[in-house]
Motif scaffolding. Structure first.
Motif, PDB file in Angstrom:
ATOM      1  N   UNK A 117       0.777  -1.264  -0.115  1.00  0.00           N
ATOM      2  CA  UNK A 117       0.016   0.003   0.103  1.00  0.00           C
ATOM      3  C   UNK A 117       1.111   1.063   0.003  1.00  0.00           C
ATOM      4  N   UNK A 118       0.279   2.289  -0.584  1.00  0.00           N
ATOM      5  CA  UNK A 118       1.173   3.506  -0.483  1.00  0.00           C
ATOM      6  C   UNK A 118      -0.068   4.633  -0.596  1.00  0.00           C
ATOM      7  N   UNK A 119       0.321   5.554   0.228  1.00  0.00           N
ATOM      8  CA  UNK A 119      -0.818   6.717   0.280  1.00  0.00           C
ATOM      9  C   UNK A 119      -0.206   7.994  -0.723  1.00  0.00           C
ATOM     10  N   UNK A 120      -1.080   8.348  -1.394  1.00  0.00           N
ATOM     11  CA  UNK A 120      -0.595   9.313  -2.421  1.00  0.00           C
ATOM     12  C   UNK A 120      -1.834  10.347  -2.479  1.00  0.00           C
ATOM     13  N   UNK A 121      -1.224  11.711  -3.052  1.00  0.00           N
ATOM     14  CA  UNK A 121      -2.219  12.786  -3.273  1.00  0.00           C
ATOM     15  C   UNK A 121      -2.506  12.933  -5.050  1.00  0.00           C
ATOM     16  N   UNK A 122      -3.627  12.625  -5.397  1.00  0.00           N
ATOM     17  CA  UNK A 122      -3.760  12.833  -7.033  1.00  0.00           C
ATOM     18  C   UNK A 122      -4.883  13.947  -7.256  1.00  0.00           C
ATOM     19  N   UNK A 123      -4.860  14.134  -8.577  1.00  0.00           N
ATOM     20  CA  UNK A 123      -5.810  15.055  -9.198  1.00  0.00           C
ATOM     21  C   UNK A 123      -6.283  14.411 -10.538  1.00  0.00           C
ATOM     22  N   UNK A 124      -7.183  14.770 -10.965  1.00  0.00           N
ATOM     23  CA  UNK A 124      -7.735  14.326 -12.360  1.00  0.00           C
ATOM     24  C   UNK A 124      -6.890  14.803 -13.222  1.00  0.00           C
ATOM     25  N   UNK A 125      -6.554  13.962 -14.336  1.00  0.00           N
ATOM     26  CA  UNK A 125      -5.670  14.121 -15.341  1.00  0.00           C
ATOM     27  C   UNK A 125      -6.389  15.251 -16.464  1.00  0.00           C
ATOM     28  N   UNK A 126      -7.720  15.306 -16.638  1.00  0.00           N
ATOM     29  CA  UNK A 126      -8.284  16.239 -17.479  1.00  0.00           C
ATOM     30  C   UNK A 126      -8.303  17.642 -17.141  1.00  0.00           C
TER      31      UNK A 126
END
Length: 216
Positions: A117-126
């Motif tokens: 498991x890895x905790x990441x911060x993400x945003x939509x690519x579009x």
């Protein structure tokens, strides 16, 4: 009571107990999966109902002499197995069926994955919409700029999910549900056999002790 009705009665009781158990724990899974602290406390009510009410349903109409500890233990184990499976699998199953999959880009992540498991911060690519933190099951360390596919609840109830459920979680969910189904079928078969044997010898499904006392 005809033999067919004896069989139908027990099958319906088992199905009713199963329905109540799953209803309570699916509701609890929906409430706890929302991420709200308040709803996590509210979920206690359906959790308790999902454990207690199935036992009451399964023993409906049973004579006091037939309410033996072994039956309580058996249906109790069935209820617990279904409860754990439903509690763990409800959010993931819903998102897998009804979720909207969108490409996302990792903007920040842990230095290393732990136990897959890895905790990441993400945003939509579009559109660059911030999705917040995602717990990702990955076989390698994720870095800023890496692309993933996230699953978003169209209703907005569940938080975004990485769409990559742990294989261990899936095996446990399906394994527990299968074990509970097999055990419930076995318990149902045993009670049907008990009632049919009594009916063949005495013409009633009541315990023989009750019939002897009634004739005295």
């Amino acid at each position: 009571m005809p033999r067919n009705r004896l069989i139908q009665r027990q099958v319906l009781l088992s199905l009713a107990a199963l329905s109540v158990c799953l209803s309570g724990w699916v509701t609890a899974g929906v409430l706890t999966g929302s991420g709200s602290t308040v709803l996590m406390f509210v979920a206690v009510a359906p959790m308790v109902a999902g454990l207690v009410v199935p036992l009451l349903v399964w023993f409906a109409g049973e004579d006091r002499l037939d309410r033996r500890p072994v039956w309580y233990a058996g249906i109790g184990v069935v209820t617990l197995l279904f409860a754990v499976a439903a509690g763990m699998g409800t959010p993931a199953t819903y998102l897998d069926v009804a979720g909207r999959r969108v490409p996302v880009v990792v903007t920040a992540g842990d230095d290393a994955a732990r136990d897959g498991y890895q905790l990441v911060v993400a945003e939509t690519a579009a559109g660059g919409e911030d999705l917040g933190e995602l717990l990702v099951f990955a076989d390698h360390d994720l870095r800023a700029g890496d692309r993933l596919v996230a699953v978003i609840d169209p209703l907005g109830w569940f938080p975004p999910d990485a769409g990559q459920p742990s294989p261990v979680l899936l095996r446990w969910t399906y394994g527990l549900a299968a074990a509970a189904a097999v055990l419930l079928a076995a318990l149902t078969g045993l009670r049907v056999r008990r009632d049919l044997n009594r009916y063949d010898f005495t013409g009633s499904r009541r315990p023989p002790q009750r019939l002897r006392r009634a004739r005295q």
